[in-house]
Design an enzyme around this catalytic site. Sequence first.
Site: not given
Ligand code: 4NP
Length: 161
Positions: A10, A16, A128
């Site tokens: 992800c 995720r 997300d």
């Molecule tokens: P992930 O969620 O991709 O599901 O781990 C996110 C975690 C951090 C960020 C964005 C989405 N971020 O912008 O730091």
Amino acid sequence: MDKTRILFVCLGNICRSPSAEAVMKSLVQKEGIADFFEIDSAGIIDAHEGEPADARMKRHAIIRGYQLTSISRPVNAAHDFRHFDMIIGMDDQNISDLMRLAPDETAKKKIFKMTDFSHSGHYGIVPDPYYGGDQGFEMVLDILEEACEGLLHHIKNQHKY
Ligand code: 4NP
């Protein structure tokens, strides 16, 4: 028999993909076939490198019996595209980022989208949840539980175990 090596990807590797890793590990453990798998996760970005999974994601996951233990790391294109058999992104942006990172055509063929394995047809991506509320984290787990069942079914059909 050779292990099936799966890398879930992800954006940040704190919500995720660590959840996908835990759901899939739990599924193969329940079925007694964990030894046939290597399951890991990684992020497109390195902003959270070295951090455990997001505390909100962990809280929602543990209610369903999933303990998120992974530590965030970015995709290592040179290693990961060679080592893993399937590299599974969560949304369309992940897929285009992975396509950009893939070193060659063989590597590109290893890239899949998580919801390609979801049978209900209700979901096109794993959204997300980072900037949203509780409902977003629950939806991530709903989609992943369904898609991991489908993924295991797909692998079983290929390997016949
Ligand atoms: P992930 O969620 O991709 O599901 O781990 C996110 C975690 C951090 C960020 C964005 C989405 N971020 O912008 O730091």
